[in-house]
Design an enzyme around this catalytic site. Structure first.
Site, PDB file in Angstrom:
ATOM      1  N   SER A 151       0.842  -1.201   0.000  1.00  0.00           N
ATOM      2  CA  SER A 151       0.000   0.000   0.000  1.00  0.00           C
ATOM      3  C   SER A 151       0.876   1.249   0.000  1.00  0.00           C
ATOM      4  O   SER A 151       1.971   1.253   0.563  1.00  0.00           O
ATOM      5  CB  SER A 151      -0.867   0.004   1.257  1.00  0.00           C
ATOM      6  OG  SER A 151      -1.475   1.263   1.413  1.00  0.00           O
ATOM      7  N   TYR A 164      -0.466  -0.642   9.892  1.00  0.00           N
ATOM      8  CA  TYR A 164      -0.683  -1.045   8.500  1.00  0.00           C
ATOM      9  C   TYR A 164       0.538  -0.693   7.631  1.00  0.00           C
ATOM     10  O   TYR A 164       0.995  -1.504   6.820  1.00  0.00           O
ATOM     11  CB  TYR A 164      -1.943  -0.328   8.020  1.00  0.00           C
ATOM     12  CG  TYR A 164      -2.409  -0.645   6.629  1.00  0.00           C
ATOM     13  CD1 TYR A 164      -2.915  -1.901   6.313  1.00  0.00           C
ATOM     14  CD2 TYR A 164      -2.388   0.339   5.640  1.00  0.00           C
ATOM     15  CE1 TYR A 164      -3.377  -2.166   5.020  1.00  0.00           C
ATOM     16  CE2 TYR A 164      -2.855   0.084   4.369  1.00  0.00           C
ATOM     17  CZ  TYR A 164      -3.345  -1.176   4.063  1.00  0.00           C
ATOM     18  OH  TYR A 164      -3.802  -1.431   2.798  1.00  0.00           O
ATOM     19  N   LYS A 168       2.789  -3.251   5.604  1.00  0.00           N
ATOM     20  CA  LYS A 168       2.815  -3.189   4.143  1.00  0.00           C
ATOM     21  C   LYS A 168       4.225  -2.944   3.596  1.00  0.00           C
ATOM     22  O   LYS A 168       4.564  -3.408   2.506  1.00  0.00           O
ATOM     23  CB  LYS A 168       1.840  -2.112   3.647  1.00  0.00           C
ATOM     24  CG  LYS A 168       0.370  -2.499   3.805  1.00  0.00           C
ATOM     25  CD  LYS A 168       0.059  -3.837   3.165  1.00  0.00           C
ATOM     26  CE  LYS A 168      -1.381  -3.991   2.744  1.00  0.00           C
ATOM     27  NZ  LYS A 168      -1.669  -5.366   2.251  1.00  0.00           N
TER      28      LYS A 168
HETATM   29  N1  LIG Z   1      -8.746  -0.833  -1.521  1.00  0.00           N
HETATM   30  C1  LIG Z   1      -7.653  -0.079  -1.597  1.00  0.00           C
HETATM   31  O1  LIG Z   1      -7.647   1.045  -2.118  1.00  0.00           O
HETATM   32  C2  LIG Z   1      -6.375  -0.615  -1.063  1.00  0.00           C
HETATM   33  C3  LIG Z   1      -5.286   0.254  -0.990  1.00  0.00           C
HETATM   34  C4  LIG Z   1      -4.061  -0.234  -0.574  1.00  0.00           C
HETATM   35  C5  LIG Z   1      -3.948  -1.580  -0.253  1.00  0.00           C
HETATM   36  N2  LIG Z   1      -5.037  -2.404  -0.306  1.00  0.00           N
HETATM   37  C6  LIG Z   1      -4.862  -3.813   0.034  1.00  0.00           C
HETATM   38  O2  LIG Z   1      -5.554  -4.632  -0.902  1.00  0.00           O
HETATM   39  C7  LIG Z   1      -5.995  -5.826  -0.246  1.00  0.00           C
HETATM   40  C8  LIG Z   1      -7.477  -6.039  -0.444  1.00  0.00           C
HETATM   41  O3  LIG Z   1      -8.196  -5.000   0.188  1.00  0.00           O
HETATM   42  P1  LIG Z   1      -9.720  -4.646  -0.122  1.00  0.00           P
HETATM   43  O4  LIG Z   1      -9.762  -3.161  -0.195  1.00  0.00           O
HETATM   44  O5  LIG Z   1     -10.231  -5.441  -1.250  1.00  0.00           O
HETATM   45  O6  LIG Z   1     -10.418  -5.094   1.282  1.00  0.00           O
HETATM   46  P2  LIG Z   1     -11.752  -5.924   1.641  1.00  0.00           P
HETATM   47  O7  LIG Z   1     -12.033  -5.723   3.093  1.00  0.00           O
HETATM   48  O8  LIG Z   1     -12.838  -5.623   0.669  1.00  0.00           O
HETATM   49  O9  LIG Z   1     -11.294  -7.420   1.431  1.00  0.00           O
HETATM   50  C9  LIG Z   1     -10.358  -8.020   2.279  1.00  0.00           C
HETATM   51  C10 LIG Z   1     -10.814  -9.453   2.538  1.00  0.00           C
HETATM   52  O10 LIG Z   1      -9.815 -10.110   3.351  1.00  0.00           O
HETATM   53  C11 LIG Z   1     -10.499 -10.985   4.217  1.00  0.00           C
HETATM   54  N3  LIG Z   1      -9.653 -11.309   5.374  1.00  0.00           N
HETATM   55  C12 LIG Z   1      -9.291 -10.484   6.396  1.00  0.00           C
HETATM   56  N4  LIG Z   1      -8.544 -11.131   7.289  1.00  0.00           N
HETATM   57  C13 LIG Z   1      -8.376 -12.397   6.809  1.00  0.00           C
HETATM   58  C14 LIG Z   1      -7.667 -13.534   7.283  1.00  0.00           C
HETATM   59  N5  LIG Z   1      -7.005 -13.513   8.432  1.00  0.00           N
HETATM   60  N6  LIG Z   1      -7.692 -14.662   6.527  1.00  0.00           N
HETATM   61  C15 LIG Z   1      -8.386 -14.710   5.366  1.00  0.00           C
HETATM   62  N7  LIG Z   1      -9.088 -13.660   4.885  1.00  0.00           N
HETATM   63  C16 LIG Z   1      -9.076 -12.522   5.595  1.00  0.00           C
HETATM   64  C17 LIG Z   1     -11.767 -10.240   4.614  1.00  0.00           C
HETATM   65  O11 LIG Z   1     -12.774 -11.124   5.093  1.00  0.00           O
HETATM   66  C18 LIG Z   1     -12.132  -9.531   3.315  1.00  0.00           C
HETATM   67  O12 LIG Z   1     -13.104 -10.243   2.559  1.00  0.00           O
HETATM   68  C19 LIG Z   1      -5.576  -5.679   1.227  1.00  0.00           C
HETATM   69  O13 LIG Z   1      -4.325  -6.316   1.421  1.00  0.00           O
HETATM   70  C20 LIG Z   1      -5.422  -4.191   1.391  1.00  0.00           C
HETATM   71  O14 LIG Z   1      -4.557  -3.853   2.446  1.00  0.00           O
HETATM   72  C21 LIG Z   1      -6.258  -1.940  -0.704  1.00  0.00           C
END
Ligand SMILES: NC(=O)c1ccc[n+]([C@@H]2O[C@H](COP(=O)([O-])OP(=O)(O)OC[C@H]3O[C@@H](n4cnc5c(N)ncnc54)[C@H](O)[C@@H]3O)[C@@H](O)[C@H]2O)c1
Length: 303
Positions: A151, A164, A168
């Site tokens: 991230s 976080y 990351k």
């Molecule tokens: N959305 C963004 O803009 C953004 C930005 C930077 C990084 N990220 C990263 O992208 C990835 C996906 O994020 P997202 O925005 O789709 O989030 P989201 O919450 O929609 O999806 C994350 C999923 O991970 C699952 N999860 C959490 N803990 C878990 C565990 N211990 N074991 C198995 N599953 C687990 C949750 O149930 C959830 O369905 C993450 O790593 C997040 O940090 C997202």
């Protein structure tokens, strides 16, 4: 023919958000997909097998192959069982997408040990447990690809995300180390830093008017825009790509920098704290980084 034909791909946290779209595209591209999701709330509480099962249904309805898995990535045994599920069901494993994530945003002086450790466990330790479990298969078959999610909170900075950001940026070091250590076995490891509207972004505190406007703009960035980059990195189309960090934001893709020396100074007699202040500081000061946050660097509207 799809770019993942004959390949088995594990996507963690694939019940929702970015992971869900990666699983859907991976299956469309011919991959057999293990849709892992613990089904927790944004802070990591609870458990629900529903989201992963729904994604599997969707994949099967479209003619693809997938199984659901509800284990947590945040403990070594269950993480290993996710990799084992791929091998037991489909006979092999070709890619792990370390996407599962939670957020526990708190201003640093109010961040509890528990909030710090919980986020590190899911992101950094979870990515390690998954990668370590798959590494033995990758080594034996002399192929494999890791796609880890990082991230700009870690790569650049953000308020209230010390847990976080540490996790990351730790994942970036993990990915580079895997790329170095396993290149001899034809194993690749890359990072993706996504921007996409998901429920995790919904938890970002937006106090000022500018922050509220930024969140509104982010709502236009669908998680499906991240999937092509992740699937590319999973497939042999990226066979020459390893040890890199990419960012993706709607229709933009970026190659992110990696840390290198910026300025060097030397004194033949060595340094004292005083000469660092009088000699090195004035030379280096003009190259200091401001206290930028992600939004300062990605300041323009997504395209
Ligand atoms: N959305 C963004 O803009 C953004 C930005 C930077 C990084 N990220 C990263 O992208 C990835 C996906 O994020 P997202 O925005 O789709 O989030 P989201 O919450 O929609 O999806 C994350 C999923 O991970 C699952 N999860 C959490 N803990 C878990 C565990 N211990 N074991 C198995 N599953 C687990 C949750 O149930 C959830 O369905 C993450 O790593 C997040 O940090 C997202």
């Amino acid at each position: 023919m799809g770019c993942l034909e004959g390949k088995v791909i594990v996507v963690t946290g694939a019940g929702r958000g970015i992971g869900r779209d990666i699983a859907l595209l991976a299956a469309k591209e011919g991959g057999k997909v293990v849709v892992n999701d613990l089904g927790v709330d944004p802070e990591g509480e609870g458990a629900d097998t529903g989201p992963a099962a729904d994604v599997v249904k969707e994949i099967r309805a479209a003619g693809g192959e997938a199984i659901a898995n509800g284990a947590s990535v945040a403990e070594p045994g269950p993480a290993e069982s996710i990799v084992k599920a791929a091998v037991d069901t489909y006979g092999r494993i070709d890619c792990v997408v370390n996407n599962a994530g939670i957020l526990r945003d708190r201003i640093f002086h109010k961040m509890s040990v528990h909030d710090f450790e919980t986020v590190i466990k899911v992101h950094l330790l979870g990515s390690f447990y998954m990668a370590r479990a798959a590494a033995q298969y990758f080594r034996e078959q002399e192929s494999g690809s890791f796609v880890h999610f990082t991230s700009t909170s870690g790569l650049i900075g953000n308020f209230g995300q010390a847990n976080y950001a540490a996790a990351k940026l730790g994942i970036v070091g993990l990915s580079k180390s895997i790329a170095l250590d396993m290149a001899r076995y034809n194993v690749r490891s890359n990072c993706v830093s996504p921007f996409a509207w998901s429920r995790l972004i919904g938890t970002i505190p937006a106090q000022s008017e500018a922050e509220r406007l930024r969140v509104e703009r982010m709502k236009a960035m669908g998680p499906e825009k991240i999937a092509p980059l992740a699937v590319f990195l999973a497939s042999d189309l990226s066979r020459e790509v390893t040890g890199q960090i990419f960012a993706a934001r709607m229709n933009e893709i970026f190659l992110m920098g990696q840390s290198r020396p910026l300025r060097g100074m030397q004194r033949s007699e060595g340094w004292t704290p005083q000469t660092i202040a009088s000699h090195a500081l004035p030379a280096m000061k003009s190259s200091f980084y401001p206290l930028d946050r992600s939004a300062d660097i990605f300041g323009w509207d997504p395209v």
